[in-house]
Design a protein around this motif. Structure first.
Motif, short mmCIF file in Angstrom:
data_model
loop_
_atom_site.label_atom_id
_atom_site.label_comp_id
_atom_site.label_asym_id
_atom_site.label_seq_id
_atom_site.Cartn_x
_atom_site.Cartn_y
_atom_site.Cartn_z
N GLY A 30 47.77 43.81 160.28
CA GLY A 30 48.13 43.43 158.88
C GLY A 30 47.19 43.93 157.76
O GLY A 30 46.09 43.74 157.87
N LYS A 31 47.68 44.57 156.69
CA LYS A 31 46.77 44.85 155.47
C LYS A 31 46.94 43.88 154.53
O LYS A 31 47.81 43.47 153.90
CB LYS A 31 47.43 46.27 155.03
N GLY A 32 45.62 43.41 154.15
CA GLY A 32 45.59 42.08 153.28
C GLY A 32 46.20 41.10 153.66
O GLY A 32 46.62 40.20 152.93
N GLN A 74 48.62 39.50 169.01
CA GLN A 74 47.82 38.16 168.32
C GLN A 74 47.59 38.30 167.08
O GLN A 74 47.19 39.53 166.73
CB GLN A 74 46.63 38.14 169.57
N SER A 75 47.55 37.05 166.40
CA SER A 75 47.24 37.06 165.01
C SER A 75 48.01 37.99 164.10
O SER A 75 49.17 38.18 164.24
CB SER A 75 45.72 37.22 164.62
N ASP A 76 47.69 39.25 163.41
CA ASP A 76 48.18 39.94 162.66
C ASP A 76 48.15 41.14 163.24
O ASP A 76 48.34 42.42 162.49
CB ASP A 76 47.92 39.71 161.22
N GLU A 77 48.31 41.40 164.67
CA GLU A 77 48.17 42.67 165.05
C GLU A 77 48.99 42.92 166.28
O GLU A 77 49.40 42.01 166.88
CB GLU A 77 46.76 43.14 165.57
N ASP A 127 48.63 48.82 158.65
CA ASP A 127 48.08 49.95 158.74
C ASP A 127 48.14 50.42 160.33
O ASP A 127 48.23 49.42 161.17
CB ASP A 127 46.70 50.03 158.36
N GLY A 128 48.02 51.61 160.57
CA GLY A 128 48.22 52.06 162.35
C GLY A 128 47.33 53.22 162.58
O GLY A 128 46.75 53.68 161.83
N ARG A 129 46.98 53.22 163.82
CA ARG A 129 46.10 54.27 164.52
C ARG A 129 46.84 54.20 165.81
O ARG A 129 47.52 53.43 166.33
CB ARG A 129 44.68 53.91 164.26
N VAL A 130 46.38 55.46 166.68
CA VAL A 130 46.88 55.90 167.82
C VAL A 130 45.69 56.09 168.58
O VAL A 130 44.81 56.92 168.04
CB VAL A 130 47.80 57.13 167.89
N ILE A 131 45.50 55.68 169.96
CA ILE A 131 44.31 56.20 170.76
C ILE A 131 44.78 56.50 172.03
O ILE A 131 45.95 56.00 172.54
CB ILE A 131 43.47 54.75 171.05
#
Length: 249
Positions: A30-32, A74-77, A127-131
């Motif tokens: 989550g952003k902000g 969990q939480s905002d992710e 926001d997002g990322r890939v690993i």
């Protein structure tokens, strides 16, 4: 696409196709969300309807992108794990990240009123990322890391807000009280001063939410079908994986 003299501009696009035969993990945050949760009066330390909304949005993504075989939140992710064999969008990182982000946000907004009584006052964003993870051990250690993070953060937040809400401390005083404390210290504070056993807290807060595909029998057709199952269990140990050997293939 029709050919024209302007088509050469496509050559400027970055070829961001990811390595084959490795697990792709997309993690959204989550952003902000600190301000977002305050603006929408989320309950501290945990807002169950808000967590259920996150899970609902994740299930929406998994229903549309069935190459995702597991999600953990969990939480905002939320983290989404794709099959090693996935060829979604030719494994282009930018398209996969943007698709998961937009789908998740869309489901989050669309289902907001089903879970939250406060009207949506501002647009949520993630926001997002890939690993990429090449081995089973690396993938499991990633998920271990996220669940361990869930435990550490939730234990702190539960103790912190207990001191504020039941102990009468200000947020600054509670933060000072917990500065440098260990897990055992937090457990002792909650139990000795407030009669609270952290292990009695709902598992969704302590363990997070794991979503997997499972088979069931349709009551009408009597045929097997795949459905999404939400679990609030330990995924660091071997039991979860031994009971579901089909996950890691």
């Amino acid at each position: 696409m029709a050919k024209s003299k302007f088509e050469y501009v496509r050559l400027y696009e970055l070829d961001d196709r990811m390595l084959k035969n490795v697990w792709m993990v997309v993690r959204l945050d989550g952003k902000g969300f600190h301000k977002f949760t305050e603006d929408h009066n989320f309950t501290k330390p945990n807002d169950k309807p808000a967590l259920d909304l996150m899970t609902c949005a994740a299930k929406g993504v998994m229903s549309e992108l069935q190459d995702i075989f597991l999600a953990y939140g969990q939480s905002d992710e939320f983290s989404f794990v794709f099959k090693r064999t996935s060829t979604l969008y030719s494994r282009r990182a930018s398209k996969i990240i943007s698709t998961v982000c937009s789908m998740f946000t869309g489901h989050y907004v669309f289902n907001w009123s089903k879970f939250c009584s406060t009207p949506l006052k501002s647009p949520p964003s993630f926001d997002g990322r890939v690993i990429l993870y090449p081995t089973e051990r690396d993938l499991r250690n990633y998920l271990n890391w996220r669940q361990a993070d869930c435990h550490i953060n939730n234990l702190f937040n539960t103790c912190f807000w207990t001191l504020v809400q039941k102990g009468g401390l200000t947020t600054q005083e509670a933060e000072k009280r917990l500065n440098g404390s260990f897990s055992a210290d937090k457990n002792e504070i909650m139990f000795s001063e407030f009669g609270l056993n952290y292990n009695d807290e709902p598992a969704v807060y302590r363990k997070g939410s794991t979503i997997v595909w499972t088979s069931t029998v349709d009551e009408e057709t009597k045929r097997k079908k795949k459905v999404l199952e939400v679990l609030h269990c330990d995924i660091i140990g071997d039991k979860f994986w031994e009971e579901r050997p089909e996950l890691i293939v």
